[in-house]
Scaffold this active site. Structure first.
Site, mmCIF file in Angstrom:
data_model
loop_
_atom_site.group_PDB
_atom_site.id
_atom_site.type_symbol
_atom_site.label_atom_id
_atom_site.label_comp_id
_atom_site.label_asym_id
_atom_site.label_seq_id
_atom_site.Cartn_x
_atom_site.Cartn_y
_atom_site.Cartn_z
ATOM 1 N NE ARG A 116 -0.651 0.031 4.973
ATOM 2 C CZ ARG A 116 -1.067 -0.517 6.105
ATOM 3 N NH1 ARG A 116 -2.097 -1.349 6.102
ATOM 4 N NH2 ARG A 116 -0.481 -0.218 7.256
ATOM 5 C CG HIS A 132 -0.805 -1.274 -4.444
ATOM 6 N ND1 HIS A 132 -1.419 -1.136 -3.223
ATOM 7 C CD2 HIS A 132 -1.344 -0.298 -5.235
ATOM 8 C CE1 HIS A 132 -2.277 -0.130 -3.251
ATOM 9 N NE2 HIS A 132 -2.252 0.394 -4.467
ATOM 10 C CB CYS A 133 -2.679 -6.251 -2.223
ATOM 11 S SG CYS A 133 -1.234 -7.297 -1.938
ATOM 12 C CB THR A 134 -2.545 -4.789 2.535
ATOM 13 O OG1 THR A 134 -3.905 -4.371 2.419
ATOM 14 C CG2 THR A 134 -2.018 -4.314 3.880
ATOM 15 C CB THR A 175 0.777 -7.889 -5.068
ATOM 16 O OG1 THR A 175 -0.114 -6.808 -4.777
ATOM 17 C CG2 THR A 175 1.903 -7.406 -5.960
#
Length: 257
Positions: free
Chosen positions: A41, A151-153, A159
């Site tokens: 993130r 992206h993710c967290t 991802t």
């Protein structure tokens, strides 16, 4: 593991921002540098981070996080850049993302079988999130959308699966795909160790480890599910992600040299 010195993009606000360039495929072609990036993130980026992102000339950001994740930690991007942000929300089907967020936030007394939950999450990515990953590839097919960041967290699971499918479509060997996947443990080592140091007992330690690490068996679970579903990764890309020969050739024109 030999790590290219130019792979990691050093940012102050995130620790897993990296370029997918430089990998050799089975035909001896190389994934282009400066076209594909993956990260976690982007809610803590500094002004100097914004300058670097501007230099990278990123045109599109694909965010695999759910609405509640985005509302809690919205991306803070350079305001002078016209970056197209696309949300393709992927859950894990087992609240894996939610528990990971809680662990990353330092919450205690989370006692679950994290390893099993992560295996279930990777099953979900490959068998239940085809629509989101199909849209991800639709964006990649248009060269005007690149350079593209996804992206993710933490930039490791949703991802990681996306990167594995992308590199598979580019005919990068499976061994190399797994090496890229495991780089998360290298780049997030300090962060992960700090989280694990807060464990009160061995059970809690294993729970934290299972959520903050990436493990070969996690991604391998996705590949096993793909083979059961479609027979091979190549068939899966065609039948589930709708990548025919024309689309595969376009991806290779966009990202290989």
């Amino acid at each position: 593991m030999k790590i290219h010195p130019g792979r990691l993009i050093h940012l102050e606000g995130t620790d897993n921002f990296r370029d997918l360039g430089g990998y050799k495929n089975k035909e001896g072609l190389t994934v282009k540098w400066g076209k594909l990036y993956r990260s976690g993130r982007l809610n803590n980026l500094s002004e100097s981070d914004h300058e670097i992102i501007s230099i990278l000339k990123i045109k599109t950001i694909v965010d695999f996080r759910k609405k509640d994740e985005i509302e809690k930690h919205p991306n803070i991007l350079p305001i002078e850049n016209k970056i197209n942000s696309v949300n393709l929300p992927i859950t894990s089907g087992v609240n894996g993302a939610g528990l990971t967020s809680k662990i990353l936030a330092g919450e205690k007394n989370i006692h679950v079988d994290g390893h099993e939950m992560m295996l279930n999450a990777y099953t979900f990515y490959s068998t239940k999130a085809q629509e989101e990953y199909k849209e991800f590839f639709r964006l990649l097919l248009k060269n005007d959308n690149c350079p593209l960041l996804f992206h993710c967290t933490a930039g490791k699971d949703r991802t990681g699966f996306a990167a594995a499918m992308l590199l598979s479509a580019l005919e990068v060997p499976k061994e190399t795909i797994f090496e890229d996947y495991l780089l998360t443990n290298h780049y997030r080592k300090a962060f992960n160790e700090a989280k694990m140091a807060g464990a009160d007992d061995d059970k809690e330690l294993e729970t934290i480890k299972s959520f903050v690490e990436v493990r070969n068996v996690y991604l391998e679970k996705s590949f096993q599910e793909i083979e059961q579903l479609s027979g091979s990764v190549e068939n899966y890309l065609f039948s589930e992600l709708k990548l025919g020969s024309e689309e595969i050739n376009q991806l290779r024109r966009n990202f290989l040299e």
